[in-house]
Design an enzyme around this catalytic site. Structure first.
Site, PDB file in Angstrom:
ATOM      1  N   GLY A 221       0.832  -1.212   0.000  1.00  0.00           N
ATOM      2  CA  GLY A 221       0.000   0.000   0.000  1.00  0.00           C
ATOM      3  C   GLY A 221       0.860   1.253   0.000  1.00  0.00           C
ATOM      4  O   GLY A 221       0.572   2.231  -0.691  1.00  0.00           O
TER       5      GLY A 221
ATOM      6  N   ASP B 220       0.110  -0.414  12.943  1.00  0.00           N
ATOM      7  CA  ASP B 220       0.521  -1.709  12.368  1.00  0.00           C
ATOM      8  C   ASP B 220       0.742  -2.788  13.435  1.00  0.00           C
ATOM      9  O   ASP B 220       1.038  -3.934  13.090  1.00  0.00           O
ATOM     10  CB  ASP B 220       1.813  -1.545  11.561  1.00  0.00           C
ATOM     11  CG  ASP B 220       1.573  -0.737  10.283  1.00  0.00           C
ATOM     12  OD1 ASP B 220       0.429  -0.727   9.782  1.00  0.00           O
ATOM     13  OD2 ASP B 220       2.530  -0.103   9.800  1.00  0.00           O
TER      14      ASP B 220
HETATM   15  C1  S3P Z   1       2.728   3.700   6.317  1.00  0.00           C
HETATM   16  C2  S3P Z   1       1.590   4.246   6.845  1.00  0.00           C
HETATM   17  C3  S3P Z   1       0.533   3.445   7.481  1.00  0.00           C
HETATM   18  C4  S3P Z   1       1.003   2.038   7.820  1.00  0.00           C
HETATM   19  C5  S3P Z   1       1.786   1.411   6.705  1.00  0.00           C
HETATM   20  C6  S3P Z   1       3.001   2.241   6.376  1.00  0.00           C
HETATM   21  C7  S3P Z   1       3.711   4.587   5.678  1.00  0.00           C
HETATM   22  O1  S3P Z   1      -0.558   3.350   6.589  1.00  0.00           O
HETATM   23  O2  S3P Z   1      -0.103   1.221   8.148  1.00  0.00           O
HETATM   24  O3  S3P Z   1       2.208   0.104   7.056  1.00  0.00           O
HETATM   25  O4  S3P Z   1       4.844   4.147   5.416  1.00  0.00           O
HETATM   26  O5  S3P Z   1       3.386   5.763   5.441  1.00  0.00           O
HETATM   27  P1  S3P Z   1      -1.739   4.462   6.541  1.00  0.00           P
HETATM   28  O6  S3P Z   1      -1.154   5.714   6.090  1.00  0.00           O
HETATM   29  O7  S3P Z   1      -2.726   3.902   5.564  1.00  0.00           O
HETATM   30  O8  S3P Z   1      -2.272   4.510   7.938  1.00  0.00           O
END
Ligand code: S3P
Length: 435
Positions: A97, A317
């Site tokens: 993601g 996380d």
């Molecule tokens: C992350 C932000 C978080 C986290 C992901 C890593 C990042 O997600 O859960 O594992 O590196 O910016 P969200 O921004 O969707 O909360």
């Protein structure tokens, strides 16, 4: 033959020292900023995970030379802000993601078209949270009803916006700041609750003028990034499994050296301490502009808590690991305000509730949390739902379970924690691959 399942059962008390791999968030960003900087950026402590390697491959497809002199090292030959070249093939972000959302921001302001795709899990994750505000900046991105693939149209002039994030998300913030590098005027982000600020810190380290305070960031377009060396700390989110494991196994005394302790990441440390955990930070120091310390964790009897909602974004996380601590703790643990867990690599509230129930734990699920009755954990079979953190959390559960815990399909552990099984067995787990 299927070696993708794991079986976890009680081992010995956890002891010694475990070297946790590099931080995933920092590794993704170091690659991206290095790619569009002027000059050569060496990265040390780079996470050799599938997620971060997917980002490196995508950048290579865009014309960036990234050398890998040894494991955990990358040398990024920056092409400058306007030096990326379009690819006629889709860019595959795999399970990540962070990779997809940040690349969407980076690619929204390019002269060329791009397509971002991901695996089955990533293809179900919401993307409007980035494409809507990027559209407000002038970007044109097509989605499949809000889901990947993302088809990004190049040649769209971007302009800065002032944007109040509806949900606390470092990925969305970072995507908008990356687009802001290419935008005319100022991009200003206001968060409902401060999230990890690696993008802001790293932009400053690469010489881009940016002002930021917790929950707020502002930058203008039209500057340049200067290459810089990045030291990646060990990933607190990966350390989390060992913090819980050593806390719940009697006789444990474990050290985790040089773990990143950015305050926007360490909510689990506070939560576990509220539950009675014995975790100390030794030799607190700075490394590459980030707070780092050696963690020492010893077994301690845990008790249930009402988790303060304010901690949720700082441990977003770490909930799968917390669920295991709660299942072993004396009394009830109540979690609220964590609906974001439903849109991670899996629906983590459902995944943990279903898995713990299969192991005989009493657990109630709510739309934004759970209520876990602590006590004992039994044996059984649980589904990882191809979510790395669900798999590793149930490996920890097996350490104190009355019978072996079988975890179905642990392939995705390599997205964030290559070598987890070997490291875990080295410090006292009894974790086997099974057919
Ligand atoms: C992350 C932000 C978080 C986290 C992901 C890593 C990042 O997600 O859960 O594992 O590196 O910016 P969200 O921004 O969707 O909360």
């Amino acid at each position: 033959m299927n070696h993708l399942d794991w079986s976890s059962r009680p081992g010995r008390p956890l002891n010694g020292s475990v070297r946790i791999p590099g931080d995933k968030s920092v590794s993704h960003r170091a690659l991206m900023f290095g790619a569009i900087a002027e000059g050569i950026s060496p990265i040390r402590g780079f996470l050799e995970g599938e997620d971060t390697r997917a980002t490196a491959a995508a950048l290579a497809q865009l014309g960036v030379v990234i050398e890998a002199p040894s494991a955990g090292e990358r040398v990024v030959h920056g092409v400058g802000l306007h030096g990326l070249r379009g690819s006629d093939q889709p860019l595959d972000c795999g399970n990540a993601g962070t990779g997809m959302r940040l690349l969407a921001g980076l690619l929204a302001g390019q002269a060329f078209d791009s397509t971002l795709v991901g695996d089955a899990s990533l293809s179900k994750r919401p993307m409007r949270r980035v494409t809507d505000p990027l559209a407000q900046m002038g970007a044109r991105i097509d989605t499949e009803q809000g889901l990947p693939p993302l088809r990004i149209h190049g040649g769209q002039p971007l302009h800065g916006i002032r944007y109040e994030l509806p949900v606390a998300s470092a990925q969305v913030k970072s995507a908008l700041l990356l687009a802001g590098l290419y935008a005319q005027g100022e991009t200003e982000i206001i968060e409902p609750h401060p999230t990890r600020d690696y993008t802001e810190r790293m932009l400053a380290a690469f010489g881009w003028p940016i002002s930021f305070t917790p929950g707020h960031a502002r930058l203008g377009g039209g500057h340049a990034l200067r290459a810089t060396a990045v030291d990646v700390p060990a990933d607190f989110s990966s350390a989390a499994f060992f913090l819980v494991a050593a806390s719940i196994v009697p006789g444990s005394d474990l050290r985790l050296p040089a773990v990143g302790l950015n305050p926007r990441r360490t909510g689990l440390l506070q939560a576990l301490r509220l539950m009675g955990a014995d975790i100390t930070v030794e030799h607190p120091r700075e490394s590459g502009g980030e707070p780092v310390g050696d963690l020492r964790v010893r077994h301690a009897p845990l008790h249930g808590i009402e988790l303060p909602e304010a901690l949720v974004p700082d441990m977003i996380d770490e909930f799968p690991a917390l669920f295991i601590a709660a299942a072993v703790a004396k009394g009830r643990t109540v979690i609220r305000g964590a609906a974001e867990l439903r849109v991670k690599e899996s629906d983590r509230l459902a995944a943990m509730a279903t898995g713990l129930r299969a192991l005989g734990v009493t657990i109630g699920e709510t739309p934004d949390g759970a209520s876990i009755e602590g006590g004992t954990i039994g044996g059984g079979t649980v589904q990882s739902l191809t979510d790395h953190r669900i798999a590793m959390s149930f490996a920890v559960a097996g350490l104190v379970a009355a019978a072996p815990v079988r975890i179905v399909d642990c392939r995705h552990v390599a997205t964030s924690f290559p070598g987890f099984l070997e490291l875990a067995n080295g410090c006292g787990f009894d974790l086997q691959r099974v057919d």
